[in-house]
Design a protein around this motif. Structure first.
Motif, PDB file in Angstrom:
ATOM      1  N   SER A   1     -11.174   2.558   2.919  1.00 26.39           N
ATOM      2  CA  SER A   1     -11.118   3.416   4.106  1.00 26.39           C
ATOM      3  C   SER A   1     -12.136   4.539   3.974  1.00 26.39           C
ATOM      4  O   SER A   1     -12.586   4.868   2.875  1.00 26.39           O
ATOM      5  CB  SER A   1      -9.709   3.995   4.300  1.00 26.39           C
ATOM      6  OG  SER A   1      -9.370   4.845   3.215  1.00 26.39           O
TER       7      SER A   1
ATOM      8  N   TRP B   1      -0.410   7.378  -6.882  1.00 25.31           N
ATOM      9  CA  TRP B   1      -1.663   8.089  -7.115  1.00 25.31           C
ATOM     10  C   TRP B   1      -1.463   9.150  -8.188  1.00 25.31           C
ATOM     11  O   TRP B   1      -0.447   9.830  -8.199  1.00 25.31           O
ATOM     12  CB  TRP B   1      -2.151   8.746  -5.826  1.00 25.31           C
ATOM     13  CG  TRP B   1      -2.503   7.745  -4.769  1.00 25.31           C
ATOM     14  CD1 TRP B   1      -1.694   7.317  -3.756  1.00 25.31           C
ATOM     15  CD2 TRP B   1      -3.726   7.040  -4.642  1.00 25.31           C
ATOM     16  NE1 TRP B   1      -2.359   6.389  -2.992  1.00 25.31           N
ATOM     17  CE2 TRP B   1      -3.616   6.194  -3.514  1.00 25.31           C
ATOM     18  CE3 TRP B   1      -4.920   7.034  -5.360  1.00 25.31           C
ATOM     19  CZ2 TRP B   1      -4.638   5.359  -3.100  1.00 25.31           C
ATOM     20  CZ3 TRP B   1      -5.944   6.207  -4.948  1.00 25.31           C
ATOM     21  CH2 TRP B   1      -5.799   5.376  -3.824  1.00 25.31           C
TER      22      TRP B   1
ATOM     23  N   SER C   1       0.807  -1.219   0.000  1.00 32.81           N
ATOM     24  CA  SER C   1       0.000   0.000   0.000  1.00 32.81           C
ATOM     25  C   SER C   1       0.843   1.272   0.000  1.00 32.81           C
ATOM     26  O   SER C   1       0.465   2.262  -0.620  1.00 32.81           O
ATOM     27  CB  SER C   1      -0.985  -0.002   1.173  1.00 32.81           C
ATOM     28  OG  SER C   1      -0.291  -0.082   2.401  1.00 32.81           O
TER      29      SER C   1
ATOM     30  N   GLU D   1     -12.353  11.951   3.846  1.00 36.40           N
ATOM     31  CA  GLU D   1     -11.767  11.247   2.699  1.00 36.40           C
ATOM     32  C   GLU D   1     -12.183   9.779   2.703  1.00 36.40           C
ATOM     33  O   GLU D   1     -12.295   9.155   3.760  1.00 36.40           O
ATOM     34  CB  GLU D   1     -10.241  11.336   2.780  1.00 36.40           C
ATOM     35  CG  GLU D   1      -9.536  10.571   1.667  1.00 36.40           C
ATOM     36  CD  GLU D   1      -8.029  10.635   1.788  1.00 36.40           C
ATOM     37  OE1 GLU D   1      -7.444  11.604   1.279  1.00 36.40           O
ATOM     38  OE2 GLU D   1      -7.454   9.718   2.423  1.00 36.40           O
ATOM     39  N   TYR D   2     -12.382   9.236   1.505  1.00 38.36           N
ATOM     40  CA  TYR D   2     -12.605   7.796   1.385  1.00 38.36           C
ATOM     41  C   TYR D   2     -11.751   7.254   0.245  1.00 38.36           C
ATOM     42  O   TYR D   2     -11.335   7.982  -0.654  1.00 38.36           O
ATOM     43  CB  TYR D   2     -14.087   7.440   1.175  1.00 38.36           C
ATOM     44  CG  TYR D   2     -14.670   7.845  -0.157  1.00 38.36           C
ATOM     45  CD1 TYR D   2     -14.472   7.081  -1.303  1.00 38.36           C
ATOM     46  CD2 TYR D   2     -15.458   8.988  -0.271  1.00 38.36           C
ATOM     47  CE1 TYR D   2     -15.027   7.453  -2.520  1.00 38.36           C
ATOM     48  CE2 TYR D   2     -16.014   9.356  -1.495  1.00 38.36           C
ATOM     49  CZ  TYR D   2     -15.796   8.576  -2.610  1.00 38.36           C
ATOM     50  OH  TYR D   2     -16.342   8.943  -3.811  1.00 38.36           O
ATOM     51  N   VAL D   3     -11.469   5.958   0.324  1.00 40.25           N
ATOM     52  CA  VAL D   3     -10.771   5.240  -0.736  1.00 40.25           C
ATOM     53  C   VAL D   3     -11.600   4.018  -1.079  1.00 40.25           C
ATOM     54  O   VAL D   3     -11.995   3.254  -0.182  1.00 40.25           O
ATOM     55  CB  VAL D   3      -9.348   4.810  -0.314  1.00 40.25           C
ATOM     56  CG1 VAL D   3      -8.686   3.967  -1.400  1.00 40.25           C
ATOM     57  CG2 VAL D   3      -8.497   6.029   0.032  1.00 40.25           C
ATOM     58  N   THR D   4     -11.888   3.858  -2.371  1.00 38.76           N
ATOM     59  CA  THR D   4     -12.571   2.655  -2.839  1.00 38.76           C
ATOM     60  C   THR D   4     -11.661   1.924  -3.811  1.00 38.76           C
ATOM     61  O   THR D   4     -10.814   2.528  -4.473  1.00 38.76           O
ATOM     62  CB  THR D   4     -13.908   2.969  -3.549  1.00 38.76           C
ATOM     63  OG1 THR D   4     -13.666   3.866  -4.627  1.00 38.76           O
ATOM     64  CG2 THR D   4     -14.932   3.537  -2.601  1.00 38.76           C
ATOM     65  N   GLN D   5     -11.851   0.633  -3.876  1.00 37.07           N
ATOM     66  CA  GLN D   5     -11.157  -0.185  -4.862  1.00 37.07           C
ATOM     67  C   GLN D   5     -12.205  -0.688  -5.826  1.00 37.07           C
ATOM     68  O   GLN D   5     -13.261  -1.167  -5.409  1.00 37.07           O
ATOM     69  CB  GLN D   5     -10.440  -1.344  -4.174  1.00 37.07           C
ATOM     70  CG  GLN D   5      -9.648  -2.216  -5.120  1.00 37.07           C
ATOM     71  CD  GLN D   5      -8.675  -3.080  -4.379  1.00 37.07           C
ATOM     72  OE1 GLN D   5      -7.719  -2.579  -3.797  1.00 37.07           O
ATOM     73  NE2 GLN D   5      -8.905  -4.382  -4.390  1.00 37.07           N
TER      74      GLN D   5
ATOM     75  N   ARG E   1      -7.884   2.034  -7.638  1.00 38.67           N
ATOM     76  CA  ARG E   1      -8.353   2.639  -6.394  1.00 38.67           C
ATOM     77  C   ARG E   1      -8.622   4.105  -6.670  1.00 38.67           C
ATOM     78  O   ARG E   1      -7.906   4.743  -7.450  1.00 38.67           O
ATOM     79  CB  ARG E   1      -7.335   2.499  -5.265  1.00 38.67           C
ATOM     80  CG  ARG E   1      -7.305   1.095  -4.704  1.00 38.67           C
ATOM     81  CD  ARG E   1      -6.617   1.013  -3.388  1.00 38.67           C
ATOM     82  NE  ARG E   1      -6.560  -0.379  -2.977  1.00 38.67           N
ATOM     83  CZ  ARG E   1      -5.801  -0.818  -2.002  1.00 38.67           C
ATOM     84  NH1 ARG E   1      -5.042   0.023  -1.309  1.00 38.67           N
ATOM     85  NH2 ARG E   1      -5.798  -2.093  -1.684  1.00 38.67           N
ATOM     86  N   VAL E   2      -9.645   4.612  -6.013  1.00 37.70           N
ATOM     87  CA  VAL E   2     -10.027   6.014  -6.150  1.00 37.70           C
ATOM     88  C   VAL E   2     -10.012   6.634  -4.759  1.00 37.70           C
ATOM     89  O   VAL E   2     -10.622   6.092  -3.832  1.00 37.70           O
ATOM     90  CB  VAL E   2     -11.428   6.149  -6.797  1.00 37.70           C
ATOM     91  CG1 VAL E   2     -11.829   7.605  -6.914  1.00 37.70           C
ATOM     92  CG2 VAL E   2     -11.461   5.465  -8.160  1.00 37.70           C
ATOM     93  N   LYS E   3      -9.284   7.766  -4.628  1.00 39.68           N
ATOM     94  CA  LYS E   3      -9.182   8.480  -3.360  1.00 39.68           C
ATOM     95  C   LYS E   3      -9.864   9.836  -3.524  1.00 39.68           C
ATOM     96  O   LYS E   3      -9.471  10.636  -4.378  1.00 39.68           O
ATOM     97  CB  LYS E   3      -7.714   8.681  -2.977  1.00 39.68           C
ATOM     98  CG  LYS E   3      -7.527   9.334  -1.626  1.00 39.68           C
ATOM     99  CD  LYS E   3      -6.081   9.699  -1.275  1.00 39.68           C
ATOM    100  CE  LYS E   3      -5.038   8.742  -1.689  1.00 39.68           C
ATOM    101  NZ  LYS E   3      -3.689   9.116  -1.181  1.00 39.68           N
TER     102      LYS E   3
ATOM    103  N   LYS F   1      -7.948  11.429  -6.780  1.00 39.73           N
ATOM    104  CA  LYS F   1      -6.800  10.683  -7.311  1.00 39.73           C
ATOM    105  C   LYS F   1      -7.199   9.251  -7.651  1.00 39.73           C
ATOM    106  O   LYS F   1      -8.106   8.681  -7.055  1.00 39.73           O
ATOM    107  CB  LYS F   1      -5.653  10.663  -6.299  1.00 39.73           C
ATOM    108  CG  LYS F   1      -5.188  12.032  -5.860  1.00 39.73           C
ATOM    109  CD  LYS F   1      -4.622  12.843  -6.991  1.00 39.73           C
ATOM    110  CE  LYS F   1      -4.148  14.199  -6.493  1.00 39.73           C
ATOM    111  NZ  LYS F   1      -4.003  15.174  -7.533  1.00 39.73           N
TER     112      LYS F   1
END
Length: 160
Positions: free
Chosen positions: A91, A39, A34, A132-136, A67-69, A50
């Motif tokens: 997250s 990004w 990770s 903030e969130y992060v998706t895959q 992944r999208v942040k 990002k």
């Protein structure tokens, strides 16, 4: 209309330097930690959002994982993708709503570990409402993204 969508998809895919993306080859044993994820800005998203290519090449007709942040407060206005997608929340809290118009009352919150299935061509929108969130995202390419209202498409705005 279909020809117009084809040219939009082609220009979308050409606007991204996929060679710079690190996408691991899905045909061989590989890994990425990770802390080594790279990004990048993504022409179809607001500038602060990002994207990282983890597996495959989203421009090709093959499986890919990105992944999208999205930083706190950012919205990704109603859009759709031609490909079916599977989102996993890494997250933060992922707020997503289905529909052609942004409507806060239609947002649903998904905590880390949640999985969301989004069939292709389903209009939807996102909001980093609580941080903030992060998706895959897992899908089979080529990746496409079409805004329901072209005024919200960053690709059509002149550079400042």
């Amino acid at each position: 209309m279909k020809l117009n969508n084809f040219f939009m998809a082609l220009s979308f895919l050409m606007a991204i330097n996929w060679a710079d993306a690190q996408g691991l080859n899905p045909k061989e044993f590989n890994s990425i930690h990770s802390e080594n994820i790279e990004w990048h800005t993504f022409p179809a998203f607001p500038e602060k959002v990002k994207l990282a290519v983890l597996v495959g090449n989203p421009a090709q007709a093959e499986p890919f994982i990105v992944r999208v942040k999205v930083p706190e407060g950012e919205k990704i206005m109603p859009h759709k993708h031609p490909e079916d997608r599977i989102y996993t929340v890494i997250s933060g809290v992922f707020y997503i709503g289905v529909g052609e118009q942004f409507d806060e009352t239609r947002l649903q919150a998904y905590a880390p570990g949640s999985v969301v299935v989004l069939p292709g061509n389903t209009p939807h929108f996102h909001w980093a409402k609580s941080g903030e969130y992060v998706t895959q995202v897992y899908a089979i390419g080529p990746l496409g993204l079409y805004y329901m209202d072209k005024r919200f498409d960053p690709r059509g705005k002149p550079a400042e």
